[in-house]
Scaffold this motif. Structure first.
Motif, PDB file in Angstrom:
ATOM      1  N   GLU B 160       0.766  -1.332   0.011  1.00 40.15           N
ATOM      2  CA  GLU B 160       0.030  -0.015  -0.079  1.00 40.15           C
ATOM      3  C   GLU B 160       0.948   1.145   0.138  1.00 40.15           C
ATOM      4  OE1 GLU B 160      -3.242  -0.024  -0.713  1.00 40.15           O
ATOM      5  OE2 GLU B 160      -3.151  -2.144  -0.603  1.00 40.15           O
ATOM      6  N   ALA B 161       1.906   1.340   0.603  1.00 35.54           N
ATOM      7  CA  ALA B 161       2.988   2.211   0.691  1.00 35.54           C
ATOM      8  C   ALA B 161       3.477   2.608  -0.731  1.00 35.54           C
ATOM      9  CB  ALA B 161       3.903   2.243   1.722  1.00 35.54           C
ATOM     10  N   VAL B 162       3.664   1.655  -1.415  1.00 34.81           N
ATOM     11  CA  VAL B 162       4.006   1.901  -2.668  1.00 34.81           C
ATOM     12  C   VAL B 162       2.916   2.367  -3.647  1.00 34.81           C
ATOM     13  CG1 VAL B 162       5.188   0.886  -4.938  1.00 34.81           C
ATOM     14  CG2 VAL B 162       5.717   0.281  -2.664  1.00 34.81           C
ATOM     15  N   ARG B 163       1.787   1.638  -3.485  1.00 36.32           N
ATOM     16  CA  ARG B 163       0.673   1.871  -4.430  1.00 36.32           C
ATOM     17  C   ARG B 163      -0.071   3.352  -3.851  1.00 36.32           C
ATOM     18  NH1 ARG B 163      -4.414  -1.674  -5.814  1.00 36.32           N
ATOM     19  NH2 ARG B 163      -5.116  -1.081  -3.457  1.00 36.32           N
ATOM     20  N   SER B 164       0.276   3.827  -2.804  1.00 39.33           N
ATOM     21  CA  SER B 164      -0.211   5.036  -2.504  1.00 39.33           C
ATOM     22  C   SER B 164       0.404   6.308  -3.280  1.00 39.33           C
ATOM     23  CB  SER B 164      -0.227   5.349  -0.962  1.00 39.33           C
ATOM     24  OG  SER B 164       1.121   5.516  -0.683  1.00 39.33           O
ATOM     25  N   GLY B 165       1.677   6.153  -3.796  1.00 40.61           N
ATOM     26  CA  GLY B 165       2.425   7.073  -4.376  1.00 40.61           C
ATOM     27  C   GLY B 165       3.068   7.710  -3.490  1.00 40.61           C
ATOM     28  N   LYS B 166       3.401   7.400  -2.184  1.00 38.08           N
ATOM     29  CA  LYS B 166       4.156   8.126  -1.327  1.00 38.08           C
ATOM     30  C   LYS B 166       5.494   8.079  -1.658  1.00 38.08           C
ATOM     31  CE  LYS B 166       2.200   6.804   2.813  1.00 38.08           C
ATOM     32  NZ  LYS B 166       2.139   5.781   4.149  1.00 38.08           N
ATOM     33  N   THR B 271      10.837   7.483  -6.887  1.00 43.35           N
ATOM     34  CA  THR B 271      11.302   8.684  -7.280  1.00 43.35           C
ATOM     35  C   THR B 271      11.376   9.779  -6.093  1.00 43.35           C
ATOM     36  OG1 THR B 271       9.264   9.354  -8.147  1.00 43.35           O
ATOM     37  CG2 THR B 271      10.777   8.668  -9.833  1.00 43.35           C
ATOM     38  N   GLU B 272      10.641   9.600  -5.018  1.00 45.64           N
ATOM     39  CA  GLU B 272      10.442  10.282  -3.921  1.00 45.64           C
ATOM     40  C   GLU B 272      10.960   9.982  -2.465  1.00 45.64           C
ATOM     41  OE1 GLU B 272       9.391  13.420  -4.536  1.00 45.64           O
ATOM     42  OE2 GLU B 272       9.062  13.132  -6.695  1.00 45.64           O
ATOM     43  N   GLY B 273      11.251   8.443  -2.731  1.00 51.06           N
ATOM     44  CA  GLY B 273      11.813   8.083  -1.288  1.00 51.06           C
ATOM     45  C   GLY B 273      11.723   6.252  -1.556  1.00 51.06           C
ATOM     46  N   GLU B 278      12.545  -5.188   6.433  1.00 51.75           N
ATOM     47  CA  GLU B 278      13.312  -6.287   6.862  1.00 51.75           C
ATOM     48  C   GLU B 278      13.464  -6.216   8.543  1.00 51.75           C
ATOM     49  OE1 GLU B 278      17.392  -4.239   6.485  1.00 51.75           O
ATOM     50  OE2 GLU B 278      18.510  -6.292   6.982  1.00 51.75           O
ATOM     51  N   PRO B 279      13.099  -7.714   8.857  1.00 48.43           N
ATOM     52  CA  PRO B 279      12.895  -8.912   8.204  1.00 48.43           C
ATOM     53  C   PRO B 279      11.620  -8.708   7.288  1.00 48.43           C
ATOM     54  CG  PRO B 279      13.171  -9.276  10.438  1.00 48.43           C
ATOM     55  CD  PRO B 279      12.815  -8.076  10.379  1.00 48.43           C
ATOM     56  N   ALA B 280      11.846  -9.398   5.989  1.00 48.71           N
ATOM     57  CA  ALA B 280      10.712  -9.100   5.094  1.00 48.71           C
ATOM     58  C   ALA B 280       9.778 -10.584   4.997  1.00 48.71           C
ATOM     59  CB  ALA B 280      11.385  -8.976   3.817  1.00 48.71           C
ATOM     60  N   PHE B 281      10.422 -11.675   5.084  1.00 52.83           N
ATOM     61  CA  PHE B 281       9.739 -12.880   4.732  1.00 52.83           C
ATOM     62  C   PHE B 281       9.568 -13.851   5.750  1.00 52.83           C
ATOM     63  CE2 PHE B 281      12.418 -11.616   0.888  1.00 52.83           C
ATOM     64  CZ  PHE B 281      11.350 -11.282   0.298  1.00 52.83           C
ATOM     65  N   GLU B 282       9.738 -13.408   7.056  1.00 52.89           N
ATOM     66  CA  GLU B 282       9.453 -14.256   8.247  1.00 52.89           C
ATOM     67  C   GLU B 282       8.270 -15.033   8.354  1.00 52.89           C
ATOM     68  OE1 GLU B 282      11.074 -15.623  10.616  1.00 52.89           O
ATOM     69  OE2 GLU B 282      12.971 -14.508  10.677  1.00 52.89           O
ATOM     70  N   PHE B 283       8.027 -15.967   8.738  1.00 53.10           N
ATOM     71  CA  PHE B 283       6.936 -16.656   9.081  1.00 53.10           C
ATOM     72  C   PHE B 283       6.420 -16.773  10.388  1.00 53.10           C
ATOM     73  CE2 PHE B 283       7.088 -20.935  10.773  1.00 53.10           C
ATOM     74  CZ  PHE B 283       8.375 -21.557  10.547  1.00 53.10           C
ATOM     75  N   ALA B 284       7.350 -16.504  11.377  1.00 59.27           N
ATOM     76  CA  ALA B 284       6.914 -16.882  12.984  1.00 59.27           C
ATOM     77  C   ALA B 284       7.695 -15.641  13.756  1.00 59.27           C
ATOM     78  CB  ALA B 284       7.103 -17.990  13.226  1.00 59.27           C
ATOM     79  N   GLU B 285       8.341 -14.537  13.079  1.00 60.17           N
ATOM     80  CA  GLU B 285       8.935 -13.632  13.818  1.00 60.17           C
ATOM     81  C   GLU B 285       8.440 -12.155  13.345  1.00 60.17           C
ATOM     82  OE1 GLU B 285      11.087 -14.185  16.350  1.00 60.17           O
ATOM     83  OE2 GLU B 285      10.923 -16.402  15.860  1.00 60.17           O
ATOM     84  N   SER B 286       8.597 -11.131  14.212  1.00 57.74           N
ATOM     85  CA  SER B 286       8.259  -9.803  14.018  1.00 57.74           C
ATOM     86  C   SER B 286       8.790  -9.217  12.611  1.00 57.74           C
ATOM     87  CB  SER B 286       8.331  -8.914  15.073  1.00 57.74           C
ATOM     88  OG  SER B 286       9.691  -8.860  15.411  1.00 57.74           O
ATOM     89  N   MET B 287       8.200  -8.249  12.042  1.00 55.79           N
ATOM     90  CA  MET B 287       8.825  -7.696  10.927  1.00 55.79           C
ATOM     91  C   MET B 287       8.900  -6.244  11.048  1.00 55.79           C
ATOM     92  SD  MET B 287       8.003 -10.178   7.661  1.00 55.79           S
ATOM     93  CE  MET B 287       6.471 -11.034   7.824  1.00 55.79           C
ATOM     94  N   LYS B 288       9.693  -5.724  10.136  1.00 56.79           N
ATOM     95  CA  LYS B 288       9.981  -4.373  10.439  1.00 56.79           C
ATOM     96  C   LYS B 288       9.811  -3.358   8.878  1.00 56.79           C
ATOM     97  CE  LYS B 288      12.616  -2.672  13.904  1.00 56.79           C
ATOM     98  NZ  LYS B 288      13.958  -2.486  14.420  1.00 56.79           N
ATOM     99  N   MET B 289       9.171  -2.511   8.855  1.00 56.96           N
ATOM    100  CA  MET B 289       8.841  -1.742   7.532  1.00 56.96           C
ATOM    101  C   MET B 289       9.582   0.002   7.871  1.00 56.96           C
ATOM    102  SD  MET B 289       5.516  -0.547   5.230  1.00 56.96           S
ATOM    103  CE  MET B 289       4.849   0.416   6.400  1.00 56.96           C
ATOM    104  N   ARG B 290      10.257   0.125   7.014  1.00 52.14           N
ATOM    105  CA  ARG B 290      10.892   1.662   7.051  1.00 52.14           C
ATOM    106  C   ARG B 290      10.348   2.477   5.785  1.00 52.14           C
ATOM    107  NH1 ARG B 290      14.997  -1.335   8.534  1.00 52.14           N
ATOM    108  NH2 ARG B 290      15.709  -1.160  11.038  1.00 52.14           N
ATOM    109  N   VAL B 291      10.023   3.528   6.009  1.00 51.76           N
ATOM    110  CA  VAL B 291       9.407   4.337   4.788  1.00 51.76           C
ATOM    111  C   VAL B 291      10.239   5.606   5.028  1.00 51.76           C
ATOM    112  CG1 VAL B 291       7.441   5.513   3.386  1.00 51.76           C
ATOM    113  CG2 VAL B 291       7.149   3.312   4.764  1.00 51.76           C
ATOM    114  N   LYS B 292      10.910   5.993   3.684  1.00 53.28           N
ATOM    115  CA  LYS B 292      11.746   7.267   3.977  1.00 53.28           C
ATOM    116  C   LYS B 292      11.466   8.011   2.660  1.00 53.28           C
ATOM    117  CE  LYS B 292      16.580   8.390   4.273  1.00 53.28           C
ATOM    118  NZ  LYS B 292      17.988   8.507   3.699  1.00 53.28           N
TER     119      LYS B 292
END
Lengths: 388, 388
Positions: B160-166, B271-273, B278-292
Motif C-alpha cells: 500500500e505504501a508503494v501503491r499510495s504514491g508516497k 522517485t520520492e523515497g 527487514e525482516p521481510a519474509f519471516e513466518f513466525a517472527e516480527s517484521m519491520k517496515m521503514r518508509v523514507k
C-alpha cells in the motif's frame, strides 16, 4: 632508451623533501571542486598548499581566487595550462575537469613533470587510462586516482570487519546508489562515450567497494540498463543493474540510478553474519555501519568529516617520500575496465568475461586519515547535481 | 463435452454453505507442516477443521495424530491417498509434500473433487502447473497456492505504501534472502529438476514480492548461479543472483542463497523515497517496515503472528462462498515460469525474454487477516532446514 632519454631531458619539478609542502593547482572549478576540493586545502596544510587555479570562467577564477588567497597571476584559463605547468609554479595538479578530458589534462601535466591527482572515474576508456599510466611512468611523476573512501574510516572499518573473518567467508555483496540528478544540463547526464551515465559517476562507488571488500577483481559481469524516457536521460542511462562474479564463486549485485530519490548503501553477507554501511558513500555527511552476527547487531556511527583533505595529504606524503600511492593508475583502470565491460554487456545483452588483472595492494585501515568537516560553500556559476 | 461429462459424473464433496467448516487433510508432515501448518488450524477454527493426516511415516502419523486429535482411522499412508479422498472425509487438502510431487497430489485430489491448497512453489515446471490448473477447472474445485505473505500485514502495508504514491514512481526493487541450510540431507538441497535449489525455496519470496510491489510481470530476466563447492551444494546452486526487467523500465535485483547467514529484506526505491521491509519474509517472527521520504524515516514494527491460519481461513472463505482465491494457480504459475526462465538463464548465460502474462488480481491490504503467534513445536522425525 627513448623513455630514459625523455626522462633525462626534463627537469624534475618535484619539491625537495625538506620543503615539506606540495604546491597544487586545481584544474576545473565545478561543483565538487567548489564544495569539497578547494576547502580541503585548509585541512591539508601540513604538507599541501593550494597554489594555482585553472578554469575557463573568469568569474570563477576571480571569486574563488580571492576566497582562497590565490592571486591573479596564479589564476589561469585552460589556454595557459601548459605555460603554467612549465613555469614551475606547481608540483601537482588535482584534475577535476569532465571525465572525458582527464587523459588530456593528466598527460600534459605528466609531460611537464607535474604529479597528478585525478578525480574518478580515472577516464572513460581503458586506452585513456593506459595512456595516463604510461605518461606518469615515462615522466617519473606520481599518479593517484581520488578514491576518497580509501582514506575514510567507515569504509575502512567495513573492510576490516570483513577481513577479520567476523562474518565468516564473505559470499554476497549487494549495493544500491541512487542520486536524483535534477538538472537536465548536468554533465553527469551526458553521453556514455564522454563519461556520462550512472556507472561512471556513482556505480563506480558500488563497484570500487565490491572490489575492496572482496579484495579481488571480477571475472565476469552482466548489466541491464533501463530508461524511463524522461528527457533528462536522453543521452545516458536512467539506471543500470549489474551482477558480477568474483573469484571463489562470490557474487556482487548493484544498481546505480539517476532517477530515484538519493540513497546509498552496501551489505556484505558472509557465512556467519553481515556488514552493512548505510549511508555508505557520503562525502560530507555521517555514515553508519552495522555488523550483524546471529541475532546480535552492533551499530557504529561515523561523524561527518572532510574526506578530500586526507587524500590530498596522503598524495603529498607519497610525493615527498617518493612512494607509489595505493589508489594508483592501476586502481583507476581496474574500475574503468569493468565499467566499460558492464556498458558493453548492457548494450549487447551478453555477459562479458574479463581477463585476469594483477592487483596486489588494497585499502586497509592504516590508510585512514581524519580531517574536520567542511562547512557550507557559496557556489559560483554552478549548481549541485541535485539542483539544490 | 468430455469436460462437462466428467464434471457431471462426479459427486461434489464441497461442504454445504450452512456447515461453515471446511474439513482439511494435511498431506506431508515435514518440518514446515509440523511447525506451522498443523498448529495453525487452532487459529482457523472459525471455518476450518483439521480432519485427516497423510504421511509415509507411521510414527509421525501416530504422534501428530494424537497431538492434534486426529484419530487413527483418519491417519493415512500415501498408498491410501485416493481411498481417503474418495471417502468423503475431507473437503480440501493442504499439500506439503516435496515440490516435484505437488502436481501428482494436487491432480489426484482435484479428480476426487477435493479442493487444493498447495505449498509454493506450485510445482517445478510450467507444464506441471498447467496440469494442476486444468485439473482444478475440469473438476470444479478451488486451487490456491499458499502465499502466506498475501495475507500478512507488513508486506501488505509495504504494497500500500508503494501503491499510495508516497514514494513517487517505484523504479528499483532490491532483495536478498539468505537461508543457511545446514543439513546436507535437506530436501531443499536436492536437484533443481526436482524443485531443489535456492530459487524454488527462497528466491520465490523475492520474486513474488517484486511482482506484488511492482504489480506487474517481468519481461526479461537474467541470472547467475554460483557454487562454492561445499558438499551440501552438490546437486543444486549455493546461490543465484537475478536481474529482472519489468514494464515501465523498472528493474529488480535479488540474490537467494543457502550458504550465507540467514537474513532477508527488500527495498523499493521510488522517485520520492523508499520502502523497506527487514525482516521481510519471516513466518513466525516480527517484521519491520521503514518508509523514507527525503530525510524523514518512519519505522513500523509488526508483531509476530501465525501466518498460516489466515491463508487456511481465507481459502475456506473462498470455498464456502464459491469465489476464486487471489493467489490461485495463475499466481503460482507466474512465479514458476519466471523461476524456470531464471535457471535457464543461469545455465545458458543468456537473458531470457518472457511473453506477456495476463494477471489482473494482486494482493491488497483488504486481504489481511490476523492470528496470534504459534508457540514452539516439538519435532517428530524431522529437522529444521537450519539444522536447529
Amino acid at each position: 632508451m627513448a623513455r630514459a632519454a625523455k626522462r633525462g631531458s626534463k627537469t624534475s619539478k618535484a619539491p625537495s623533501k625538506s620543503s615539506k609542502k606540495v604546491r597544487y593547482g586545481v584544474v576545473g572549478l565545478g561543483w565538487f571542486a567548489q564544495v569539497a576540493i578547494l576547502p580541503a586545502f585548509a585541512h591539508a596544510r601540513k604538507n599541501s598548499e593550494l597554489t594555482a587555479l585553472f578554469s575557463e570562467d573568469p568569474e570563477k577564477l576571480r571569486k574563488l581566487g580571492k576566497k582562497y588567497g590565490v592571486p591573479p597571476e596564479r589564476r589561469f584559463g585552460y589556454d595557459r595550462y601548459d605555460e603554467a605547468l612549465q613555469s614551475g609554479l606547481v608540483d601537482a595538479v588535482y584534475i577535476a575537469v569532465p571525465n572525458h578530458l582527464h587523459r588530456e589534462y593528466a598527460v600534459r601535466a605528466a609531460k611537464a613533470r607535474v604529479h597528478v591527482l585525478c578525480e574518478k572515474p580515472m577516464a572513460v576508456t581503458v586506452e585513456e587510462c593506459e595512456d595516463m599510466i604510461d605518461a606518469a611512468e615515462e615522466n617519473g611523476v606520481r599518479l593517484m586516482i581520488a578514491y576518497r573512501l580509501h582514506f575514510e574510516k567507515a569504509n575502512l572499518e567495513a573492510v576490516e570487519a570483513v577481513r577479520s573473518g567476523k562474518i565468516g567467508e564473505p559470499r554476497i555483496y549487494d549495493s544500491v546508489f541512487c542520486n536524483d540528478v535534477e538538472d537536465p544540463d548536468n554533465i553527469r547526464l551526458g553521453p556514455i562515450e564522454k563519461g556520462g551515465g550512472t556507472l561512471y559517476d556513482i556505480g563506480i562507488y558500488c563497484l570500487n567497494a565490491a572490489r575492496y571488500v572482496f579484495r579481488a577483481e571480477p571475472q565476469e559481469v552482466f548489466a541491464v540498463s533501463a530508461n524511463n524516457g524522461d528527457p533528462r536521460f536522453e543521452e545516458c542511462d536512467e539506471m543500470t543493474a549489474c551482477v558480477l562474479r568474483f573469484p571463489d564463486e562470490r557474487l556482487a549485485t548493484f544498481t546505480a540510478s539517476f532517477g530515484a530519490a538519493s540513497s546509498h548503501r552496501y551489505t556484505v553477507f558472509g557465512t556467519e553474519g553481515s556488514v552493512r554501511l548505510e549511508p555508505a558513500f557520503e562525502f560530507a555527511e555521517s555514515m553508519k555501519m552495522r555488523v550483524k552476527i546471529g541475532e546480535k547487531e552492533r551499530e557504529k556511527e561515523f561523524d561527518k568529516r572532510d574526506q578530500i583533505a586526507p587524500e590530498i595529504q596522503y598524495f603529498s606524503e607519497c610525493i615527498l617520500a617518493d612512494r607509489e600511492p595505493e589508489p594508483n593508475g592501476r586502481e583507476g583502470l581496474a574500475d574503468v575496465r569493468v565499467i566499460t565491460a558492464l556498458y558493453e554487456s548492457a548494450r549487447t545483452g551478453r555477459p562479458i568475461r574479463l581477463g585476469p588483472y594483477e592487483k596486489r595492494r588494497r585499502p586497509t585501515l592504516e590508510q585512514e586519515r581524519h580531517a574536520p568537516p567542511v562547512g557550507h560553500q557559496d557556489l559560483v556559476h554552478v549548481d549541485a547535481p541535485s539542483g539544490e
